[in-house]
Design a protein around this motif. Sequence first.
Motif, PDB file in Angstrom:
ATOM      1  N   GLN A 109       0.928  -1.243   0.049  1.00  0.00           N
ATOM      2  CA  GLN A 109       0.038  -0.005  -0.093  1.00  0.00           C
ATOM      3  C   GLN A 109       0.901   1.343   0.121  1.00  0.00           C
ATOM      4  O   GLN A 109       0.563   2.338  -0.691  1.00  0.00           O
ATOM      5  CB  GLN A 109      -0.990  -0.042   1.207  1.00  0.00           C
ATOM      6  CG  GLN A 109      -1.830   1.098   1.312  1.00  0.00           C
ATOM      7  CD  GLN A 109      -2.989   1.017   2.452  1.00  0.00           C
ATOM      8  OE1 GLN A 109      -2.408   0.273   3.520  1.00  0.00           O
ATOM      9  NE2 GLN A 109      -4.115   1.572   2.350  1.00  0.00           N
ATOM     10  N   ALA A 110       1.903   1.254   0.644  1.00  0.00           N
ATOM     11  CA  ALA A 110       2.704   2.579   1.105  1.00  0.00           C
ATOM     12  C   ALA A 110       3.589   2.792  -0.540  1.00  0.00           C
ATOM     13  O   ALA A 110       3.824   3.977  -0.765  1.00  0.00           O
ATOM     14  CB  ALA A 110       3.663   2.338   2.042  1.00  0.00           C
ATOM     15  N   THR A 111       4.033   1.627  -0.960  1.00  0.00           N
ATOM     16  CA  THR A 111       4.931   1.879  -2.318  1.00  0.00           C
ATOM     17  C   THR A 111       4.193   2.055  -3.555  1.00  0.00           C
ATOM     18  O   THR A 111       4.765   2.551  -4.376  1.00  0.00           O
ATOM     19  CB  THR A 111       6.026   0.637  -2.152  1.00  0.00           C
ATOM     20  OG1 THR A 111       5.041  -0.423  -2.710  1.00  0.00           O
ATOM     21  CG2 THR A 111       6.602   0.615  -1.098  1.00  0.00           C
ATOM     22  N   GLY A 112       2.985   1.490  -3.663  1.00  0.00           N
ATOM     23  CA  GLY A 112       2.276   1.462  -4.972  1.00  0.00           C
ATOM     24  C   GLY A 112       2.495   0.483  -5.737  1.00  0.00           C
ATOM     25  O   GLY A 112       2.026   0.595  -7.066  1.00  0.00           O
ATOM     26  N   LEU A 113       3.432  -0.509  -5.595  1.00  0.00           N
ATOM     27  CA  LEU A 113       3.678  -1.482  -6.448  1.00  0.00           C
ATOM     28  C   LEU A 113       2.791  -2.590  -6.291  1.00  0.00           C
ATOM     29  O   LEU A 113       2.212  -2.761  -5.110  1.00  0.00           O
ATOM     30  CB  LEU A 113       5.255  -1.981  -6.053  1.00  0.00           C
ATOM     31  CG  LEU A 113       6.464  -1.240  -6.330  1.00  0.00           C
ATOM     32  CD1 LEU A 113       7.541  -1.916  -6.063  1.00  0.00           C
ATOM     33  CD2 LEU A 113       6.415  -0.701  -7.749  1.00  0.00           C
ATOM     34  N   ASP A 114       2.622  -3.487  -7.252  1.00  0.00           N
ATOM     35  CA  ASP A 114       1.714  -4.685  -6.985  1.00  0.00           C
ATOM     36  C   ASP A 114       2.470  -5.667  -6.146  1.00  0.00           C
ATOM     37  O   ASP A 114       3.696  -5.579  -6.033  1.00  0.00           O
ATOM     38  CB  ASP A 114       1.263  -4.948  -8.350  1.00  0.00           C
ATOM     39  CG  ASP A 114       2.347  -5.783  -9.311  1.00  0.00           C
ATOM     40  OD1 ASP A 114       2.868  -6.806  -8.739  1.00  0.00           O
ATOM     41  OD2 ASP A 114       2.559  -5.234 -10.498  1.00  0.00           O
TER      42      ASP A 114
END
Length: 399
Positions: A109-114
Amino acid sequence: MALEGGPAIVDTLSASPTRRPDRGASASGWLQVWRERWRDWRNRMVADPAFQRRAAAFGPTRRFVRRDAAALFDLMAGFVYSQVLLSCVRLRLFERLADGPCPVPRLVQATGLDEDALRRLLAAAVAVQLLDWRQGDRVALGRLGAPLPAQPGLLAMVEHHATLYADLADPLALLRRDRPAAMAAYWPYADHGAATAQLAATDVAAYSELMTASQALVTQEVLAAYDLRAHRVLLDVGGGEGAFLVAAAQTAPQLSVRLFDLPAVAQRAQARFDAAGLQGRSRTHGGDFFNDPLPTGADVVSLVRVAFDHPDHRVLQLLRNVRRALPPGGCLLLAEPMAGERGAEAMGDAYFGLYLLAMGRGRPRTADELSALMREAGFTDVRRVRTRMPLQTGLLVAR
């Protein structure tokens, strides 16, 4: 694959045919000849696939074979490892984990990566000891990642290396100088010649901020190795935004500090001195340290990460300018990462050798090479002062 230490190898070496060195050679010369012959013989052995198979199967030599195979693979894969580090820095993973382990879903959630991409990156970072898996599908800082949240200078250098990586995408083009290097544009003073002093504040902001952020590690080493309390006035030539001088003034309360750098850089340093409460103990001077006279009145001058940015003849010119500015008995401190450091050889000649090539000038030098330049400039009593971390900086002191 260096197979040093195996008893079968030692026996074979003693039986290998060699010609005795010239009887007129000195003992040290004989030793060097034997060392070179040992290396040549060793290389012939490890180049033989049959020998490699036997050494890999033989217990006393197996670990050396595996060690060197891993080292060779690390050389091949090193760029991938550095990109793993860069990805972690850009995602601020080290700062996010500074307070303790974190569940993987929260990092997604924090990094935005899947999730698949993040888990792939996390696994890579664990493999190179930047991160560490914990129970409950959590991840924490690893042995090599743990110091990074407290070292913003290192994090800034990692991000800066993206520019160097772009220049190294075609290393032969860089070595042949087939095209302009991006690093040269990042360090504007490296290619302005006599016009250097006319650089504007916008020209120097990026590299000044980077040097300030990365200065702390070098500063700590120099101030731990050399006691400034015996001096009255310290002049830091090429001192950037004054981070070294602020720390020096805090270490030696009696010390007045002076800074000489490009006019636009010196203005930034004055603001730092004022913020540190050094208005009555500090002074800045703007100019070109090759073409303008250095201010007098200091009994100690420092050159911190300055010499390796320039070719020999320019370094000699700078050292002579420093000598003219010092009174009789005045002291020079020259601090920078140096080539030929035992245990840090790759840093000196591999890393800085290509970094400075991309930058457009300068080269890493050994302590002996720097000492010779200092003596040629008129300094005496040149001595090496050991630092705790030679990887970060070496220190030479001269009168």
